[in-house]
Structures are given as C-alpha cells and as structure tokens.
Design a protein around this motif. Structure first.
Motif, short mmCIF file in Angstrom:
data_model
loop_
_atom_site.label_atom_id
_atom_site.label_comp_id
_atom_site.label_asym_id
_atom_site.label_seq_id
_atom_site.Cartn_x
_atom_site.Cartn_y
_atom_site.Cartn_z
N LYS A 177 50.52 36.29 -53.54
CA LYS A 177 50.58 35.86 -54.96
C LYS A 177 51.21 35.11 -55.74
N PHE A 178 51.49 33.61 -56.13
CA PHE A 178 52.84 33.58 -57.32
C PHE A 178 52.03 33.68 -58.08
N TYR A 179 53.03 34.14 -59.34
CA TYR A 179 51.94 33.32 -60.42
C TYR A 179 52.89 32.55 -61.61
N TYR A 180 52.69 31.62 -62.26
CA TYR A 180 53.19 30.89 -62.94
C TYR A 180 51.98 30.35 -64.65
N LYS A 181 53.15 30.17 -65.55
CA LYS A 181 53.01 30.23 -67.18
C LYS A 181 53.25 28.97 -67.08
N LYS A 182 52.42 28.26 -67.65
CA LYS A 182 52.28 26.98 -68.39
C LYS A 182 53.77 26.49 -69.44
N GLY A 183 54.52 26.42 -69.46
CA GLY A 183 55.58 26.10 -70.36
C GLY A 183 56.95 26.23 -69.94
N TYR A 184 56.75 27.31 -68.82
CA TYR A 184 57.71 28.60 -68.14
C TYR A 184 57.89 28.50 -66.39
N GLY A 185 57.46 28.56 -66.08
CA GLY A 185 56.76 28.29 -64.99
C GLY A 185 56.76 29.35 -63.89
N TYR A 186 57.47 29.48 -62.71
CA TYR A 186 57.16 30.79 -61.93
C TYR A 186 57.60 32.24 -62.67
N ILE A 187 56.67 33.13 -62.72
CA ILE A 187 56.72 34.27 -63.90
C ILE A 187 56.82 35.38 -62.29
N GLY A 188 56.28 35.35 -61.18
CA GLY A 188 56.36 36.79 -60.49
C GLY A 188 55.71 35.94 -59.09
N ALA A 189 55.29 37.70 -58.06
CA ALA A 189 54.74 37.16 -57.45
C ALA A 189 54.31 38.78 -56.70
N THR A 190 52.73 39.25 -56.15
CA THR A 190 52.65 40.21 -55.84
C THR A 190 51.84 40.42 -54.15
N PHE A 191 51.94 41.63 -53.71
CA PHE A 191 51.83 41.56 -52.40
C PHE A 191 50.38 42.37 -52.49
N LYS A 192 49.51 42.81 -52.03
CA LYS A 192 48.86 43.57 -52.17
C LYS A 192 48.32 43.97 -53.36
N ASP A 193 48.19 43.08 -54.80
CA ASP A 193 48.04 43.57 -55.66
C ASP A 193 49.80 44.60 -56.14
N THR A 194 50.98 44.57 -55.47
CA THR A 194 51.76 45.22 -55.61
C THR A 194 52.55 44.29 -56.18
N LEU A 195 53.80 44.31 -57.65
CA LEU A 195 54.70 43.38 -57.81
C LEU A 195 55.84 44.29 -56.64
N ILE A 196 55.80 41.82 -56.22
CA ILE A 196 57.14 42.42 -55.27
C ILE A 196 58.58 41.22 -56.31
N SER A 197 58.10 40.77 -57.11
CA SER A 197 59.17 39.76 -57.85
C SER A 197 58.50 39.26 -59.23
N CYS A 198 59.88 39.28 -59.90
CA CYS A 198 59.07 38.71 -61.41
C CYS A 198 61.02 38.24 -61.69
N VAL A 199 60.76 37.47 -63.01
CA VAL A 199 61.91 36.79 -64.17
C VAL A 199 62.37 38.07 -64.48
N THR A 200 63.39 37.69 -64.91
CA THR A 200 64.21 38.93 -65.76
C THR A 200 65.26 38.57 -66.41
N PRO A 201 65.36 38.79 -67.49
CA PRO A 201 65.91 38.88 -69.11
C PRO A 201 68.29 39.88 -68.28
N THR A 202 68.03 40.11 -67.44
CA THR A 202 69.23 40.10 -67.15
C THR A 202 69.06 40.94 -65.73
N PHE A 203 70.46 41.18 -64.83
CA PHE A 203 70.04 42.10 -63.79
C PHE A 203 70.88 43.83 -64.38
N ASP A 204 72.03 43.43 -65.18
CA ASP A 204 72.30 45.29 -65.86
C ASP A 204 71.24 45.96 -66.27
N LEU A 205 70.68 45.84 -65.53
CA LEU A 205 69.27 47.10 -66.29
C LEU A 205 69.63 48.73 -66.55
N ASP A 206 70.63 49.19 -66.10
CA ASP A 206 71.46 50.22 -66.29
C ASP A 206 71.24 51.06 -67.88
#
Length: 185
Positions: free
Chosen positions: A156-185
């Motif tokens: 399932k793909f998720y879209y927000k008005k004014g933002y576009g693509y937000i993320g995706a789920t597979f069997k209700d588990t988050l598999i993708s999402c937008v992020t402010p940074t790739f450096d999460l450490d």
C-alpha cells in the motif's frame, strides 16, 4: 547564552534544509496542493533495508508533451529516472516500454477506483481517502491509500495532500517512508 543561539540556529537550519518546500517543515503539507505535487525538488526515502534520494530534474519533451524528470539515486549507486507531467490536475507518467503514458494519479478517483499501467504490469486501487500512517518521524492523517499490485508483490502506498508520497506498507508493516536525513546515528 551562546549555546542557546547555536541550538536555535541549528533547529532553524534543520527545519529549512529538510523542508519539502520553502517555509514548510518536514511533517507539514500544503492543503491547497495536489496529492501528487510535481514541484518538490528533493525527497529522501527509506525503502526496506536501503534508501534513495529523489531529485527533480529538467523538463523533457516527449511526443510533443513536456515532462518533468525525477531521478531516484539509490544508496548502492544505481539510479532510475521517471518522467511525469500534470494536465488538468491529472498526473501522467511516461512509460518508456510502450512509448506512451499511464495515469499516475487523478484527483477525481474515488474509493474503490482501479486502474492499470499501460503494459498491464501494475494495478492500482484507491483503498481509502482518509488513511493514516505513523513513521519514525511523523504521524500522518487524511492520506490517500493506494493498493499497488504486481504479479509477485503487493503493498500500500500513502500520499498526503501537498506533500505527495509519504510511505508504503506490506501486510501492515512499514517498509518505506520519507525521512529528513539518512544519518540516523
């Protein structure tokens, strides 16, 4: 006192550099925009155990129509380019395989509406117009949720008005999402 100003400066810089549009913070959207805005310049997206950066490119004329290129540069170094255009609120994607275009999003679609790509390789169905998605960064509401089906994969793909693509789920588990940074450490 100096630490306060340094911290305030870092917060302001972070909120501006990770905004989708000028003046927009990471979790916000502009209500007057589309669910599939083509004006966004850069997005960072996690996808399962990797990530990619999506960047807006120059326009390209294909079959007499102007498309905006979007490059997806993956962590591993490979890249994909897609070409999108908007006409009367409808977003089209040029399909190189078939030298024609597929509707990527039409704001007139209602819940339950189904459409396929030109090559019949993918099917989309509007699941709901009022979905929610919680990511590690934001909790989004009032999303369009689209069931996406290939012959070997479904999510399932998720879209927000004014933002576009937000993320995706597979069997209700988050598999993708937008992020402010790739450096999460």
């Amino acid at each position: 006192m100096m630490r306060f100003f340094i911290l305030l400066g870092l917060i302001l810089i972070t909120s501006v550099t990770h905004a989708q549009k000028e003046g927009q913070t990471f979790c916000e959207a502009y209500a007057e925009d589309s669910y599939f805005p083509l004006s966004i310049k850069v997005k960072k997206i996690f996808w399962q155990d990797t990530h990619y950066t999506e960047k807006r490119l120059e326009t390209k004329t294909i079959n007499g129509k102007e498309y905006i290129g979007f490059s997806q540069l993956w962590k591993e170094g490979n890249s994909d380019t897609m070409y999108l255009r908007e006409e009367n609120g409808i977003v089209y994607q040029y399909e190189e395989c078939c030298e024609t275009e597929t509707v990527r999003f039409d704001p007139s679609f209602k819940e339950g509406h189904t459409w396929t790509t030109v090559d019949k390789g993918a099917t989309y169905t509007i699941d709901t117009l009022n979905g929610t998605l919680k990511t590690p960064f934001c909790e989004y509401k009032n999303l369009i949720v689209i069931d996406f089906k290939l012959t070997t994969f479904q999510c399932k793909f998720y879209y927000k008005k004014g933002y576009g693509y937000i993320g995706a789920t597979f069997k209700d588990t988050l598999i993708s999402c937008v992020t402010p940074t790739f450096d999460l450490d």
